[in-house]
Design an enzyme around this catalytic site. Structure first.
Site, mmCIF file in Angstrom:
data_model
loop_
_atom_site.group_PDB
_atom_site.id
_atom_site.type_symbol
_atom_site.label_atom_id
_atom_site.label_comp_id
_atom_site.label_asym_id
_atom_site.label_seq_id
_atom_site.Cartn_x
_atom_site.Cartn_y
_atom_site.Cartn_z
ATOM 1 N N GLY A 178 0.837 -1.197 0.000
ATOM 2 C CA GLY A 178 0.000 0.000 0.000
ATOM 3 C C GLY A 178 0.873 1.249 0.000
ATOM 4 N N THR A 179 2.174 1.034 -0.101
ATOM 5 C CA THR A 179 3.148 2.115 0.035
ATOM 6 C C THR A 179 3.384 2.862 -1.273
ATOM 7 O OG1 THR A 179 4.755 0.390 -0.353
ATOM 8 C CG2 THR A 179 4.428 1.060 1.918
ATOM 9 N N ARG A 217 16.784 11.147 -2.572
ATOM 10 C CA ARG A 217 15.976 11.484 -3.744
ATOM 11 C C ARG A 217 14.557 10.969 -3.575
ATOM 12 N NH1 ARG A 217 15.910 8.921 -9.372
ATOM 13 N NH2 ARG A 217 14.207 10.222 -10.056
ATOM 14 N N LYS A 233 16.929 7.303 0.087
ATOM 15 C CA LYS A 233 17.045 6.812 1.462
ATOM 16 C C LYS A 233 15.670 6.313 1.943
ATOM 17 C CE LYS A 233 19.059 10.558 3.249
ATOM 18 N NZ LYS A 233 19.718 11.423 4.255
ATOM 19 N N VAL A 288 12.105 5.806 3.487
ATOM 20 C CA VAL A 288 10.909 6.638 3.621
ATOM 21 C C VAL A 288 9.835 5.961 4.482
ATOM 22 C CG1 VAL A 288 8.908 7.484 2.331
ATOM 23 C CG2 VAL A 288 11.200 7.967 1.496
ATOM 24 N N GLY A 289 9.734 4.650 4.383
ATOM 25 C CA GLY A 289 8.557 3.939 4.893
ATOM 26 C C GLY A 289 8.251 4.096 6.364
ATOM 27 N N GLU A 290 9.263 4.194 7.206
ATOM 28 C CA GLU A 290 9.009 4.109 8.637
ATOM 29 C C GLU A 290 9.256 5.404 9.406
ATOM 30 O OE1 GLU A 290 10.188 -0.134 10.045
ATOM 31 O OE2 GLU A 290 10.907 0.075 8.011
HETATM 32 MO MO1 MOS Z 1 9.024 -2.769 8.890
HETATM 33 S S1 MOS Z 1 8.530 -2.946 10.894
HETATM 34 O O1 MOS Z 1 10.685 -3.049 8.947
HETATM 35 O O2 MOS Z 1 8.157 -4.072 8.158
#
Ligand code: MOS
Length: 754
Positions: free
Chosen positions: A466-467, A642, A715, A717-719
């Site tokens: 979903g990212t 980026r 770099k 981004v997700g967390e």
């Molecule tokens: Mo994330 S907690 O590294 O899936």
């Protein structure tokens, strides 16, 4: 209520998968058809610790349509060994339910019912009677029956931090607590397993299809290529779907025995104990400073909750130690075993919990110094990595604070607490905190195909939770070959594709993106060589001078040819290139282990130190009598290398910040002491942030060019979005009320005047 504005302002291609998700045609794990599956239902222990002495299945077996009731007596699996993820394997826990009569935690799977219908399976599961001895147990880390254990490997030391602390003219020495929290992705844990001979197909929402394939092959003693894991879409993961959950093995084994596909959808309440969770933490933060705000001592001592069956730790010190320059630093990490299912990864596993305390303590030190908390932070910005002394691959935290302060209106803050209110008496508080997240990487492979019609196909066994990975990863190939977004197809989430990395540690774009970049570069070079060969349309032109844009290839100054025409002229049909990419400095053996579905991560620190950074701000409104807290505004400014797609990046960061607000004010899995179980295991009792809880959210990213982190300069981004928000909100609550709450969630009762 104000709408969130950030993602509306952001630009970038819209999601490649948006239409199929909106139309309902996107196939999630539970949607895959398997002719006439048996349906499974779980029987779970109500006792937290003991031994099963009796298990009665006769009534369950008599329910029409029931095919089998598996318990530890009948399961007796005799399968190959597969280890816990933290020991180099793929399992969420080293403990396999139904393998013995031992009960280690409440909610443990103690029986599996298989029936022709889901109704029969559930009815029968309710009729299984389990007799268990009841031994003393605790799910609460403060009342654990074990003593905390030190994790010496995670300890960092620089100078004599205790002596420096003792002699510091200004200091704080504080303790912060965070509770257990549970991920609640919208998509429940679902598994369908089907065998044809010794070929296994598994549809399971997974953040790591390659690892799931490797682990299941080891368990069932079949070649890795005999296991097909397929999950093109994942309805949220947050770490809960990163490893093989034990029930997946049970379902695959049940399907093998029945000679029939078996399907299980784990109900919401069971997700508290058949998967992992974010462990509770206790932290001591002691900071010493000169009167001008120069930090002289950082002491960080943290204990995290673990289980008796496994040891798992998420040390905050790796990131904590990178935040500030200080002559001295000492960290201590420990765990305490409790009678629970094994905790695991949950969005920013180490950082989210530890930054609540650490960045609250920085704010408390600013108060003690009578100094602006942003000025205190910027005064102690480290020029190089404070632990290893290597340069940053990029670090734009100062710019994040400058821009964030401007966007937020930090200059309007009254530093004196409890002094700002709205005309109706509502108390107003402003707070801020720093966020960071390491940019690690894993090896990856990819295939990029230029089709005869000039469109692109991008394939890698990475994942989109979903990212926005479908969108972003396609863009990486598209920009290299000059193909418009609408002419790009992307395939992810399937072990028949080139190997992709675990969608964990915010590594997908940097890792899978680098492999795609490499394959696309090879493809471009090959096409340029063919197109400039004698007799070809660009004969005589230097290959490196050809331009690829708008679906066309052109020589300098010329109009050129469409990709489709060029392929036709060259009689190439289509062109495909495969590439394997490994992080800088990773040896070949580790890389090939990673590509084979093993755990192989590099970074964030090598000859450079690579972290994403952010400055986060919150405005809270506190009711002067009821003491309810409302997050009126959040601002986050991030520097993550980026940014390939602003739109999906901003959505991701906004989502993280909203979760951070939930962390600060709502989320906790409450432990029932005597029963040693999570007591609020449903979405009525476990509160998460909803629209009504969140005011305006504004996100910006600082343009950064990072040529050291990976091939595409991206770099993590997700967390990072979640990391600074809990402290920013706690600091804002202090500014509004003068009350310092050193635990989450911050509740009404914490804010009553004493
Ligand atoms: Mo994330 S907690 O590294 O899936």
């Amino acid at each position: 209520m104000t709408a969130t504005t950030a993602s509306i302002q952001a630009s970038g291609p819209t999601r490649r998968d948006a239409r199929s998700k909106a139309a309902g045609s996107a196939r999630y794990a539970a949607d895959f058809p398997h002719g006439h599956p048996a349906y499974a239902a779980l029987v779970r222990s109500t006792v937290a610790r003991g031994t099963i002495t009796a298990i009665e299945t006769v009534r369950a077996e008599a329910v029409p349509g029931v095919q089998a009731v598996l318990t530890h007596r009948s399961f007796n699996r005799g399968l190959g060994d597969e280890t816990f993820v933290m020991k180099g394997g793929h399992m969420q826990s080293s403990f396999m339910p139904l393998s013995s009569d031992a009960v280690h935690y409440a909610g443990q799977i103690v029986g599996l019912v298989l029936a022709d219908t889901i109704e029969a399976a559930e009815e029968a599961a309710a009729l299984v009677e389990v007799g268990t001895t009841r031994e003393q147990a605790s799910a609460d880390m403060d009342a654990a029956r074990a003593a905390p254990e030190d994790d010496e490997k995670a300890a960092l030391c620089k100078g004599d931090a205790d002596a420096a602390f003792a002699s510091a003219p200004v200091k704080v020495d504080l303790r912060y607590d965070t509770p257990a929290q549970h991920h609640n992705p919208i998509e429940l844990y679902a598994t369908t397993a089907a065998w044809v001979g010794d070929q296994l197909t598994v549809n399971v929402p997974s953040q790591w299809v390659m690892g799931t394939q490797a682990g299941l092959a080891a368990i069932f003693g079949v070649p890795q290529e005999n296991v097909h894991v397929e999950c093109p879409y994942v309805g949220g993961g947050f770490g809960s779907k990163a490893t093989i959950l034990p029930h997946v093995v049970l379902i695959a084994e049940a399907a093998r025995r029945l000679g029939r596909p078996v399907k299980l959808v784990v109900p919401r309440d069971a997700m508290w104990t058949v998967g992992s969770f974010r462990p509770a933490t206790r932290a001591r933060v002691a900071l010493g400073a000169e009167r001008d705000g120069t930090l002289t001592s950082i002491i960080f001592e943290e204990t995290g909750q673990s289980s008796h069956i496994d040891h798992i730790a998420f040390p905050g010190s790796t990131a904590i130690s990178r935040m500030y320059e200080s002559k001295t630093l000492r960290t201590k990490q420990g765990t305490v075993a409790t009678d629970v299912n094994t905790p695991g990864f949950q969005r920013a596993p180490a950082e989210a919990s530890s930054f609540f305390g650490f960045e609250s303590a920085i704010d408390e030190l600013a108060v003690a110094l009578d100094m602006d908390p942003i000025a205190l932070r910027l005064k102690n910005e480290p020029a190089v990595d404070p632990i290893k002394g290597v340069p940053w691959s990029s670090r734009s935290l100062k710019r994040c604070y400058e821009r964030g302060a401007e966007l937020f209106g930090w200059d309007k803050r009254n530093a004196a607490p409890g002094m700002t209110s709205l005309p109706d008496g509502t108390l107003v508080g402003y707070g801020c905190a720093t966020a960071t997240y390491p940019s690690a990487m894993a090896p990856a492979a990819a295939r990029v195909t230029l089709k005869g019609d000039g469109s692109l196909l991008v394939e890698t066994a990475a994942h989109d939770l979903g990212t926005g990975a479908y969108t972003v990863l396609g863009q990486v190939a598209g920009e290299m070959l000059g193909v418009a977004d609408g002419s790009i197809a992307v395939k992810l989430g399937d072990t028949t594709l080139p190997s992709g990395p675990m969608a964990g540690g915010s590594i997908t774009t940097g890792s899978a993106g680098s492999a795609i970049h490499k394959a696309a570069t090879q493809l471009r070079d090959r096409l340029a060589d063919a197109a400039t060969a004698p007799g070809a349309p660009f004969a005589g032109t230097a290959p490196s001078t050809l331009g690829f844009a708008d679906g066309r290839v052109s020589a300098p100054g010329g109009v050129g040819h469409s990709l489709a025409d060029l392929l036709a002229a060259l009689k190439l049909g289509e062109l495909a290139e495969d590439a394997e990419w490994k992080p800088h400095g990773m040896d070949d053996e580790t890389a090939s282990k990673g590509l084979g579905g093993g755990m192989a991560m590099a970074g964030p620190v090598s000859d450079v130190s690579s972290f994403s950074f952010g400055a986060q701000f919150a405005e809270v409104h506190v009711d002067p009598i009821l003491r309810t807290v409302h997050v009126a505004r959040m601002v986050g400014v991030f520097a993550c290398g980026r940014i390939i797609n602003e739109r999906t990046t901003h959505s991701n960061l906004v989502g993280g910040m909203i979760w951070g607000a939930g962390f600060a004010l709502l989320e906790q899995s409450k432990v029932d002491g005597p029963q040693a179980k999570f007591a609020n295991a449903d979405l009525a009792g476990y509160h998460i942030a909803t629209n009504a809880d969140i005011g305006e959210v504004t996100v910006e990213t600082i343009p950064e060019t990072d040529t050291a982190v990976n091939a595409i300069g991206a770099k993590a981004v997700g967390e990072i979005g979640i990391v600074g928000m809990p402290a920013a909100i706690a600091n804002a609550v202090y500014n509004a009320t003068g009350i310092r709450v050193r635990k989450t969630p911050i509740l009404i009762e914490d804010l009553l005047e004493r």
